[in-house]
Scaffold this active site. Sequence first.
Site, PDB file in Angstrom:
ATOM      1  N   LYS A 114       0.813  -1.211   0.000  1.00  0.00           N
ATOM      2  CA  LYS A 114       0.000   0.000   0.000  1.00  0.00           C
ATOM      3  C   LYS A 114       0.854   1.272   0.000  1.00  0.00           C
ATOM      4  O   LYS A 114       0.441   2.305  -0.538  1.00  0.00           O
ATOM      5  CB  LYS A 114      -0.957   0.006   1.193  1.00  0.00           C
ATOM      6  CG  LYS A 114      -1.860  -1.215   1.268  1.00  0.00           C
ATOM      7  CD  LYS A 114      -2.600  -1.486  -0.023  1.00  0.00           C
ATOM      8  CE  LYS A 114      -3.470  -2.705   0.069  1.00  0.00           C
ATOM      9  NZ  LYS A 114      -4.074  -3.107  -1.200  1.00  0.00           N
ATOM     10  N   GLU A 199      -2.495   7.598   7.787  1.00  0.00           N
ATOM     11  CA  GLU A 199      -3.067   8.671   6.983  1.00  0.00           C
ATOM     12  C   GLU A 199      -3.972   9.531   7.857  1.00  0.00           C
ATOM     13  O   GLU A 199      -4.506   9.067   8.866  1.00  0.00           O
ATOM     14  CB  GLU A 199      -3.934   8.108   5.847  1.00  0.00           C
ATOM     15  CG  GLU A 199      -3.200   7.413   4.742  1.00  0.00           C
ATOM     16  CD  GLU A 199      -4.143   6.903   3.665  1.00  0.00           C
ATOM     17  OE1 GLU A 199      -3.641   6.595   2.568  1.00  0.00           O
ATOM     18  OE2 GLU A 199      -5.361   6.812   3.914  1.00  0.00           O
ATOM     19  N   ARG A 292      -7.512  -7.428  -8.878  1.00  0.00           N
ATOM     20  CA  ARG A 292      -8.180  -8.721  -8.965  1.00  0.00           C
ATOM     21  C   ARG A 292      -9.650  -8.491  -9.310  1.00  0.00           C
ATOM     22  O   ARG A 292     -10.119  -7.357  -9.369  1.00  0.00           O
ATOM     23  CB  ARG A 292      -8.089  -9.462  -7.634  1.00  0.00           C
ATOM     24  CG  ARG A 292      -8.645  -8.644  -6.463  1.00  0.00           C
ATOM     25  CD  ARG A 292      -8.723  -9.435  -5.188  1.00  0.00           C
ATOM     26  NE  ARG A 292      -8.925  -8.604  -4.020  1.00  0.00           N
ATOM     27  CZ  ARG A 292     -10.077  -8.097  -3.617  1.00  0.00           C
ATOM     28  NH1 ARG A 292     -11.174  -8.328  -4.329  1.00  0.00           N
ATOM     29  NH2 ARG A 292     -10.168  -7.358  -2.527  1.00  0.00           N
TER      30      ARG A 292
END
Length: 393
Positions: A114, A199, A292
Amino acid sequence: MKKLLVANRGEIAVRIMRSATEAGIATVAVHAEDDAGSLHVREADEAIPLAGAGTAAYLSIEELIAAAQRAGADAIHPGYGFLSENARFARACAATGIVFVGPEPETLDLFGDKARSRAHARLCGAALPEGTDEPVTIEEARAFFDRLGNGAAVMLKAIAGGGGRGMRPVERREDLDAAFARCAAEAESSFGSGALYIERLLPHARHIEVQVVGDGSGAVAHLWDRECSLQRARQKIVEWAPADALPPATRSALLDAAVRMASEARLRSLATVEFLVASDGDDWAFIEVNPRLQVEHTVTEEVTGLDLVRLQLAISDGATLADLGLEQASVPAPRGCALQVRVNMETMTADGARPAAGTIVRFAQPGGVAFASIRSDARDIAPACAMIPCSPN
């Protein structure tokens, strides 16, 4: 592509087999010892047992490769969950001459991290929530929280995360240490890595995602957007397509950003690029890319008339977007709207919260409903409930 092994179970295995059969491709199911009577086993042209019971049986790369070789399968579709984003599995398939129906291993490496994914989005010009592009220590997390000032909150996220696991919002500075420890432990348990990044939390934001498809050459098209803002404990409960009431400029910005990120990564197959959009619809920020097939792919299929699994199979067999008539100008605009509802089996307290950690929850049966995907075609409802073992707590 002549024979496809589906390295999954439940409704997604049935879903993939249906498209493969319609494409004239023979199908092979695999099953754990306790899944021998499952629908996906009966739907396949042939079935191969795996050693062991439960989810662990579907996570052995070596055994899945051996099953494909035993069956003479020239391709493997991982479905979603399990090994669908596992670059080592994709590399193992390539090493044995088996087609992995999904992105290249390098793409899985990029978007599976990530922090790297955030850095890639920044290079592509996408807006990002204030945060870190590297794993943080608890000391660094404290310093980040302090820099945000009064009234701010943060979201802790697993570097290798997905599916809402390894994530925790923290609204009070004094709760950070405990949340960090819990989040890291959950990430280690779920993904084999306890590394976290942090974050700024964007409260009251909508969760919008863009479906993209690429052929590996850099050619990418978007298949429009979906919304999944109705969630329970960061798990999607209701999905719909297209996203409603988005300002045209915001929708255009999200679609462009998603295509740019996928194109720069030379995406082959499907991916979903996810964003947060402010409640006023103007400001937005990138969250992550899931390389995916998504659970919620069905609502995109309903409004576009495209079979996304069939597209995956064709691209993995060498077709380009031009071959498939999917250059952007040819992608159909959404018609109507579609809704997917998932059934979330859990026990709640009287105020709607989850029980405290350590509370023992007992079910009348050893299995629980993971979700139900409701589509407009009645033939799809029967296999839409996937039964999986429930945790005792």
